[in-house]
Design a protein around this motif. Structure first.
Motif, PDB file in Angstrom:
ATOM      1  N   ASP A   1       9.275   0.607  -3.794  1.00 13.40           N
ATOM      2  CA  ASP A   1       8.578   1.237  -2.673  1.00 13.40           C
ATOM      3  C   ASP A   1       9.081   2.661  -2.521  1.00 13.40           C
ATOM      4  O   ASP A   1      10.295   2.890  -2.394  1.00 13.40           O
ATOM      5  CB  ASP A   1       8.836   0.475  -1.369  1.00 13.40           C
ATOM      6  CG  ASP A   1       8.126  -0.861  -1.334  1.00 13.40           C
ATOM      7  OD1 ASP A   1       6.940  -0.900  -1.694  1.00 13.40           O
ATOM      8  OD2 ASP A   1       8.749  -1.868  -0.953  1.00 13.40           O
TER       9      ASP A   1
ATOM     10  N   ASP B   1       0.189  -2.464   5.095  1.00 21.96           N
ATOM     11  CA  ASP B   1       1.251  -2.448   4.093  1.00 21.96           C
ATOM     12  C   ASP B   1       1.257  -3.721   3.246  1.00 21.96           C
ATOM     13  O   ASP B   1       1.475  -3.677   2.035  1.00 21.96           O
ATOM     14  CB  ASP B   1       2.608  -2.275   4.772  1.00 21.96           C
ATOM     15  CG  ASP B   1       2.801  -0.877   5.335  1.00 21.96           C
ATOM     16  OD1 ASP B   1       1.960  -0.008   5.035  1.00 21.96           O
ATOM     17  OD2 ASP B   1       3.777  -0.659   6.072  1.00 21.96           O
TER      18      ASP B   1
ATOM     19  N   ARG C   1      -0.520   4.169  -0.643  1.00 24.40           N
ATOM     20  CA  ARG C   1      -0.510   3.936   0.797  1.00 24.40           C
ATOM     21  C   ARG C   1      -0.665   5.220   1.599  1.00 24.40           C
ATOM     22  O   ARG C   1      -0.810   5.173   2.817  1.00 24.40           O
ATOM     23  CB  ARG C   1       0.777   3.218   1.181  1.00 24.40           C
ATOM     24  CG  ARG C   1       0.930   1.876   0.479  1.00 24.40           C
ATOM     25  CD  ARG C   1       2.342   1.361   0.488  1.00 24.40           C
ATOM     26  NE  ARG C   1       2.825   1.105   1.831  1.00 24.40           N
ATOM     27  CZ  ARG C   1       4.075   0.707   2.084  1.00 24.40           C
ATOM     28  NH1 ARG C   1       4.933   0.541   1.097  1.00 24.40           N
ATOM     29  NH2 ARG C   1       4.449   0.487   3.324  1.00 24.40           N
TER      30      ARG C   1
ATOM     31  N   THR D   1       3.495   1.655  -3.498  1.00 26.91           N
ATOM     32  CA  THR D   1       4.248   0.468  -3.886  1.00 26.91           C
ATOM     33  C   THR D   1       3.892   0.163  -5.339  1.00 26.91           C
ATOM     34  O   THR D   1       2.715  -0.032  -5.663  1.00 26.91           O
ATOM     35  CB  THR D   1       3.905  -0.737  -3.002  1.00 26.91           C
ATOM     36  OG1 THR D   1       4.285  -0.452  -1.658  1.00 26.91           O
ATOM     37  CG2 THR D   1       4.645  -1.979  -3.474  1.00 26.91           C
TER      38      THR D   1
END
Length: 219
Positions: A17, A120, A160, A204
């Motif tokens: 991450d 997420d 993200r 991620t």
């Protein structure tokens, strides 16, 4: 009475991450920074650099990280050196061996806003990355969100967030690399490049180890 032997899992997936920043320079050198606050190896950062002549270099802070990255991607030279990254608001400062890099990010655009709206838990799922692969290829030339990596590994990228890079200054081996430029031609470290327009992606990354790596040891 004999004990039942437990087999190792048939597939092992490692999750990273953090952020991937990609930029070009007017010298022709392209730079990709990986900044990983959470990873199987603890927090670390790495730099992939491709010269104008096509030479691909990796800078990683430990032998363990360097071995893993070099087994996943393709490089001509690997350097195990300290990689220090500092982030203060929009300013990123990177020191990796003989590379000194500074860049600033701008306001996120519509795509960044859209990615930030993805939960997420969903962004980290390989199935989501698989779904995004075709749109990414159509909208962002050279970008893939899933594919085959080295040593039989598979890889998924779950974006993200996305912010543009507005300014860059970089010196490598004492030479000024020039100012911000598109990432052209695409970098050739693995199955995918980064977007042509310089930017920082919150991401991620999931790596599935190859069959040989997951094979349980012989008794």
């Amino acid at each position: 009475m004999s004990q039942k032997r437990h087999r190792a899992p048939l597939s092992t997936r490692l999750r990273f991450d953090g952020y991937i920043a990609g930029t070009g320079t007017t010298s022709g050198t392209r730079i990709v920074l990986g900044h990983w606050p959470r990873s199987p190896f603890g927090p670390f950062s790495d730099v992939m650099l491709e010269r104008k002549d096509g030479e691909r270099l990796l800078f990683a802070p430990t032998a363990q990280a360097a071995d893993f990255i070099a087994a996943t991607y393709n490089f001509d030279t690997v350097h195990v050196v300290p990689v220090d990254v500092s982030v203060e608001a929009a300013l990123w400062t990177v020191k990796a061996g003989h590379l000194d890099l500074r860049f600033t990010t701008g306001r996120r655009g519509p795509l960044g806003l859209l990615l930030r709206a993805v939960p997420d838990a969903l962004a980290g799922r390989p199935a989501w990355s698989t779904l995004l692969d075709l749109p990414a290829r159509l909208l962002l030339s050279g970008v893939r969100t899933r594919g085959s990596a080295g040593n039989g590994r598979r890889e998924w990228y779950g974006p993200r967030d996305l912010k543009p890079i507005d300014t860059v200054s970089a010196v490598f081996e004492g030479r000024d690399l020039g100012v911000l430029s598109p990432i052209e031609p695409p970098v050739r470290f693995g199955f995918a490049s980064v977007p042509r327009k310089p930017g920082v992606t919150r991401i991620t990354t999931t790596v599935a180890l190859g069959p040989e790596e997951c094979r349980p040891p012989r008794a």
